[in-house]
Design an enzyme around this catalytic site. Sequence first.
Site, short mmCIF file in Angstrom:
data_model
loop_
_atom_site.label_atom_id
_atom_site.label_comp_id
_atom_site.label_asym_id
_atom_site.label_seq_id
_atom_site.Cartn_x
_atom_site.Cartn_y
_atom_site.Cartn_z
CD GLU A 199 28.53 31.35 56.82
OE1 GLU A 199 28.60 30.60 58.01
OE2 GLU A 199 28.90 32.46 57.22
CG HIS B 279 50.78 10.00 50.08
ND1 HIS B 279 51.82 9.13 49.63
CD2 HIS B 279 51.20 11.09 49.86
CE1 HIS B 279 52.97 9.60 49.28
NE2 HIS B 279 52.84 10.72 49.37
CE LYS C 240 23.34 29.82 64.44
NZ LYS C 240 23.42 31.37 64.37
O1 PA5 Z 1 29.83 34.69 58.97
C1 PA5 Z 1 29.12 34.57 59.74
O2 PA5 Z 1 28.21 35.43 60.00
C2 PA5 Z 1 29.07 33.43 60.97
O3 PA5 Z 1 29.93 32.38 60.73
C3 PA5 Z 1 29.29 33.96 62.15
O4 PA5 Z 1 30.59 34.40 62.12
C4 PA5 Z 1 29.10 32.77 63.05
O5 PA5 Z 1 28.07 32.10 62.98
C5 PA5 Z 1 29.46 33.47 64.57
O6 PA5 Z 1 28.58 34.27 64.95
P1 PA5 Z 1 28.64 35.54 66.12
O7 PA5 Z 1 29.88 36.24 65.65
O8 PA5 Z 1 27.41 36.31 66.17
O9 PA5 Z 1 28.67 34.72 67.15
#
Ligand code: PA5
Length: 445
Positions: A287, A308, A422
């Site tokens: 990310e 394996h 989303k």
């Molecule tokens: O690193 C990030 O920002 C995302 O992975 C969020 O943690 C994830 O989408 C969950 O979001 P939230 O904490 O708003 O529910």
Amino acid sequence: MISLNIEKTLGFISKENVFAYEAQVKAAQEALENGTGKGNDFLGWLHLPSSITKEHLADLKATAQTLRNNCEVVVVAGIGGSYLGARAVIEALSNSFTWLQDKKTAPVILYAGHNIGEDYLYELTEYLKDKKFGVINISKSGTTTETALAFRLLKKQCEDQRGKDMAKKVIVAITDAQKGAARVTADNEGYKSFIIPDNVGGRFSVLTPVGLLPIAIAGFDIEKLVAGAVAMEKACGKDVPFAENPAAIYAATRNELYKNGKKIEILVNYNPKLHYVSEWWKQLYGESEGKENKGIFPAAVDFSTDLHSMGQWIQEGERTIYETVISVEKTQHSLQVPSDEANLDGLNFLAGKHVDEVNKMAELGTQLAHVDGGVPNMRIVIPALNEESIGGLLYFFEIACGISGYILGVNPFNQPGVEAYKKNMFALLNKPGYEEESKAIQARL
Ligand code: PA5
């Protein structure tokens, strides 16, 4: 303290070229410290370990104790950065089998809100039917669909099963200070709540209550975990010389490998308890760096299990990969290979040896084979699977990620690409407010 060895990358890239990143690393560290780089409103993680107070830890431990006293099972509801850190630490430190045993010293920790599996949620709610359970609702935005959906089910079940008063005691929210549905629900219902600081993004939040509360409920020492991270914050600080700073060397080496066509980093462990540390690491680097059509693809394997399955590809597939091995120096327990009179399996040559000696030779043999096969290899050694080491390892990866992302030239602290699915999902589900998108997407089907 962890150590990093890059010797086995040096047949593929030169030490000189790695050290040529010194100025860039320095600039990246200055930008992090001074808040002058991209995403500078999300730097709350940088000195988080050393700013955690005793009072905060005491508050977390008191809440953990309330749940430990009143729950056989605690469900952590969260996704991505709101669940992977807790799971990584809990699975790294837990006995692999105590959750199957009748006599337990801590509540069983289960996870929800990280998928939309109807069968998963059905089976979870069935399992919880005769259990005294609690829920930690973790969401920074407070509006994440996966988490909100699971929490809706779990809140109702907890209230129905345990009564409203007990539900108030065993449901905890970890969310934004002001906004989002999770905050509103917590305030309306009077749940104990903890705040996720605005300037800490999900994937950097393991040392906030997001990670610390579930870890404390599972029975692990959050003071030691934080102490391990504090030690690493010092060891990777901006005034530590480049050659002595493991995060600087790691960030520089992976960028140099990437420049030389090594587009995939495989995080390797030889201890199944580290599986979720790899999952956490994949999110952290994926990310943070995968944007603007750039970024190393973070992959992970558990060895020797995956030797394996994926071993063939790694040994002889396309040469675009490198490996980073997390090696654990000392085991927690001792188990020797027994001698067998018949020796039908031919293993008597191992009799008397510790199982870990065999594992370590698998590790060394694999490293040499993969390097021979054209796969550069870095090695991170941690002393043991304990709170200090894991706390240090997590912070090491976080600071290295910030430096590495800046070297790559991206904003390591945003995740604009996560929104695309989303938008489509809401349009397909006819969510109010998505009327135009719904029409447009229907026309494409
Ligand atoms: O690193 C990030 O920002 C995302 O992975 C969020 O943690 C994830 O989408 C969950 O979001 P939230 O904490 O708003 O529910």
